[in-house]
Design a protein around this motif. Sequence first.
Motif, mmCIF file in Angstrom:
data_model
loop_
_atom_site.group_PDB
_atom_site.id
_atom_site.type_symbol
_atom_site.label_atom_id
_atom_site.label_comp_id
_atom_site.label_asym_id
_atom_site.label_seq_id
_atom_site.Cartn_x
_atom_site.Cartn_y
_atom_site.Cartn_z
ATOM 1 N N ARG A 18 24.011 23.608 -16.468
ATOM 2 C CA ARG A 18 24.171 22.223 -16.034
ATOM 3 C C ARG A 18 24.093 22.135 -14.502
ATOM 4 N NH1 ARG A 18 28.967 21.189 -18.093
ATOM 5 N NH2 ARG A 18 28.067 20.904 -20.144
ATOM 6 N N GLU A 19 24.736 23.078 -13.805
ATOM 7 C CA GLU A 19 24.757 23.040 -12.345
ATOM 8 C C GLU A 19 23.413 23.424 -11.734
ATOM 9 O OE1 GLU A 19 27.798 25.701 -11.103
ATOM 10 O OE2 GLU A 19 29.419 24.486 -11.925
ATOM 11 N N LYS A 20 22.802 24.482 -12.238
ATOM 12 C CA LYS A 20 21.612 25.040 -11.594
ATOM 13 C C LYS A 20 20.317 24.350 -12.015
ATOM 14 C CE LYS A 20 24.081 28.219 -9.608
ATOM 15 N NZ LYS A 20 24.122 28.536 -8.203
ATOM 16 N N HIS A 21 20.224 23.938 -13.276
ATOM 17 C CA HIS A 21 18.993 23.326 -13.763
ATOM 18 C C HIS A 21 19.163 21.875 -14.173
ATOM 19 C CE1 HIS A 21 16.469 26.843 -13.642
ATOM 20 N NE2 HIS A 21 17.353 27.549 -14.306
ATOM 21 N N GLY A 22 20.384 21.370 -14.171
ATOM 22 C CA GLY A 22 20.619 19.982 -14.555
ATOM 23 C C GLY A 22 20.439 19.730 -16.041
ATOM 24 N N LEU A 23 20.611 20.766 -16.855
ATOM 25 C CA LEU A 23 20.431 20.620 -18.298
ATOM 26 C C LEU A 23 21.720 20.131 -18.941
ATOM 27 C CD1 LEU A 23 18.474 23.892 -19.073
ATOM 28 C CD2 LEU A 23 17.578 21.591 -18.859
ATOM 29 N N LEU A 32 19.231 24.791 -24.306
ATOM 30 C CA LEU A 32 18.075 25.685 -24.293
ATOM 31 C C LEU A 32 16.857 25.024 -24.913
ATOM 32 C CD1 LEU A 32 19.781 29.065 -25.168
ATOM 33 C CD2 LEU A 32 18.871 28.340 -22.964
ATOM 34 N N GLU A 33 17.057 24.162 -25.894
ATOM 35 C CA GLU A 33 15.934 23.417 -26.463
ATOM 36 C C GLU A 33 15.316 22.501 -25.409
ATOM 37 O OE1 GLU A 33 17.566 21.333 -29.767
ATOM 38 O OE2 GLU A 33 17.563 23.095 -31.070
ATOM 39 N N ARG A 34 16.155 21.924 -24.587
ATOM 40 C CA ARG A 34 15.660 20.995 -23.572
ATOM 41 C C ARG A 34 15.014 21.702 -22.397
ATOM 42 N NH1 ARG A 34 19.953 16.072 -23.009
ATOM 43 N NH2 ARG A 34 19.736 15.371 -25.153
ATOM 44 N N GLY A 35 15.558 22.821 -21.973
ATOM 45 C CA GLY A 35 15.037 23.433 -20.750
ATOM 46 C C GLY A 35 14.949 24.938 -20.761
ATOM 47 N N GLY A 36 14.814 25.530 -21.921
ATOM 48 C CA GLY A 36 14.730 26.982 -21.989
ATOM 49 C C GLY A 36 13.528 27.544 -21.261
ATOM 50 N N LEU A 91 14.973 22.359 -4.774
ATOM 51 C CA LEU A 91 14.682 20.997 -4.331
ATOM 52 C C LEU A 91 13.708 21.014 -3.162
ATOM 53 C CD1 LEU A 91 15.250 17.944 -4.428
ATOM 54 C CD2 LEU A 91 17.160 18.375 -2.874
ATOM 55 N N TRP A 92 13.927 21.909 -2.216
ATOM 56 C CA TRP A 92 13.052 22.030 -1.057
ATOM 57 C C TRP A 92 11.630 22.385 -1.507
ATOM 58 C CZ3 TRP A 92 12.869 20.409 3.630
ATOM 59 C CH2 TRP A 92 12.052 21.012 4.571
ATOM 60 N N GLY A 93 11.502 23.281 -2.452
ATOM 61 C CA GLY A 93 10.193 23.659 -2.976
ATOM 62 C C GLY A 93 9.486 22.491 -3.652
ATOM 63 N N ARG A 94 10.220 21.703 -4.414
ATOM 64 C CA ARG A 94 9.624 20.532 -5.067
ATOM 65 C C ARG A 94 9.180 19.498 -4.044
ATOM 66 N NH1 ARG A 94 13.917 20.435 -9.686
ATOM 67 N NH2 ARG A 94 15.118 19.607 -7.973
#
Length: 121
Positions: A18-23, A32-36, A91-94
């Motif tokens: 949740r913290e690192k990928h916002g899942l 994992l289904e949403r953002g694996g 975020l910087w990369g995006r």
Amino acid sequence: MNQDHLHNQTEEIRQLLREKHGLRGSSLQRQLERGGRLLPRAVRSEAWYLAQIDELSKNPKLLKMVDFEHADRAASVVRSHLESINPLDRLWGRMLSFFATMALAVLVLTGLFVLWHLTRG
């Protein structure tokens, strides 16, 4: 290792996702289904293993099938990968990717405009 320790580990993994990928999701499996796909293959397979045994651990008879040593290793692999991620760097990369795409679009449009202007006389 017991059921409570396993549940605590999966909750920690869910919080890191949740913290690192916002899942978001109601369970590790749903996250994992949403953002694996955001995880490397080896880490993803260990995370799926944790999600499966978390579901198994809800049934006391199926809890006997769980390999707690493998679960502990899987949790440490997933945790170490997720802790190494810097959300601000992502975020910087995006942002850089977005601005590079915009610069390329402006460059192409300018080139087309110049080409059009030269052909029109």
